[in-house]
Scaffold this motif. Structure first.
Motif, PDB file in Angstrom:
ATOM      1  N   TYR A 142      46.620  28.317  61.931  1.00  0.00           N
ATOM      2  CA  TYR A 142      45.706  29.319  62.464  1.00  0.00           C
ATOM      3  C   TYR A 142      45.670  30.556  61.548  1.00  0.00           C
ATOM      4  O   TYR A 142      44.617  31.152  61.363  1.00  0.00           O
ATOM      5  N   LEU A 143      46.804  30.917  60.967  1.00  0.00           N
ATOM      6  CA  LEU A 143      46.817  32.028  60.006  1.00  0.00           C
ATOM      7  C   LEU A 143      45.880  31.719  58.837  1.00  0.00           C
ATOM      8  O   LEU A 143      45.110  32.577  58.406  1.00  0.00           O
ATOM      9  N   PHE A 144      45.943  30.495  58.332  1.00  0.00           N
ATOM     10  CA  PHE A 144      45.056  30.102  57.244  1.00  0.00           C
ATOM     11  C   PHE A 144      43.592  30.199  57.684  1.00  0.00           C
ATOM     12  O   PHE A 144      42.740  30.682  56.930  1.00  0.00           O
ATOM     13  N   ARG A 145      43.291  29.766  58.891  1.00  0.00           N
ATOM     14  CA  ARG A 145      41.917  29.823  59.400  1.00  0.00           C
ATOM     15  C   ARG A 145      41.415  31.266  59.468  1.00  0.00           C
ATOM     16  O   ARG A 145      40.272  31.553  59.119  1.00  0.00           O
ATOM     17  N   ILE A 146      42.281  32.183  59.903  1.00  0.00           N
ATOM     18  CA  ILE A 146      41.905  33.602  59.947  1.00  0.00           C
ATOM     19  C   ILE A 146      41.533  34.089  58.546  1.00  0.00           C
ATOM     20  O   ILE A 146      40.497  34.729  58.353  1.00  0.00           O
TER      21      ILE A 146
END
Length: 119
Positions: free
Chosen positions: A55-59
């Protein structure tokens, strides 16, 4: 305490104040360091007790798709999204964004901005 670190995320984006940067784009490297208490996650093996690095990567990917004049502003937006996602866990966030081969009249490998945010 512990840290979740995403290193050398490589993405393409259209950030900058120079007109050419807005239509030619550039490659960027992003590093994120999130400090948090990892004790519960380490004992329970439960993803809900930590921050999902996917999810951090998606942000980062979503915010990189929104053009900014300043890397400082881009870094701030990413930090705010991470805090909104898991403010209950986050103690500190550090982000480094580098523009690879910036359009300068000299040979410069990269231009970087580092922004720290303390809760």
């Amino acid at each position: 305490m512990g840290k979740i670190i995403l290193e050398n995320i490589k993405l393409f984006g259209f950030h900058g104040c120079i007109p050419e940067e807005k239509f030619l784009g550039s490659y960027y490297t992003v590093n994120i360091e999130v400090e948090l208490d990892l004790y519960k996650a380490s004992i329970s093996d439960d993803l809900s007790k930590t921050i999902d690095y996917v999810y951090l990567f998606r942000i980062v990917k979503e915010e990189m798709a929104i053009n900014s004049k300043l890397l400082e502003h881009l870094a701030y937006r990413i930090i705010q999204r991470i805090k909104k996602y898991r403010i209950d866990l986050v103690k500190k966030i550090k982000i480094k964004i580098c523009k690879e081969n910036p359009p300068l009249q000299s040979s410069v490998d990269r231009f970087c901005v580092i922004l720290d945010d303390l809760n």
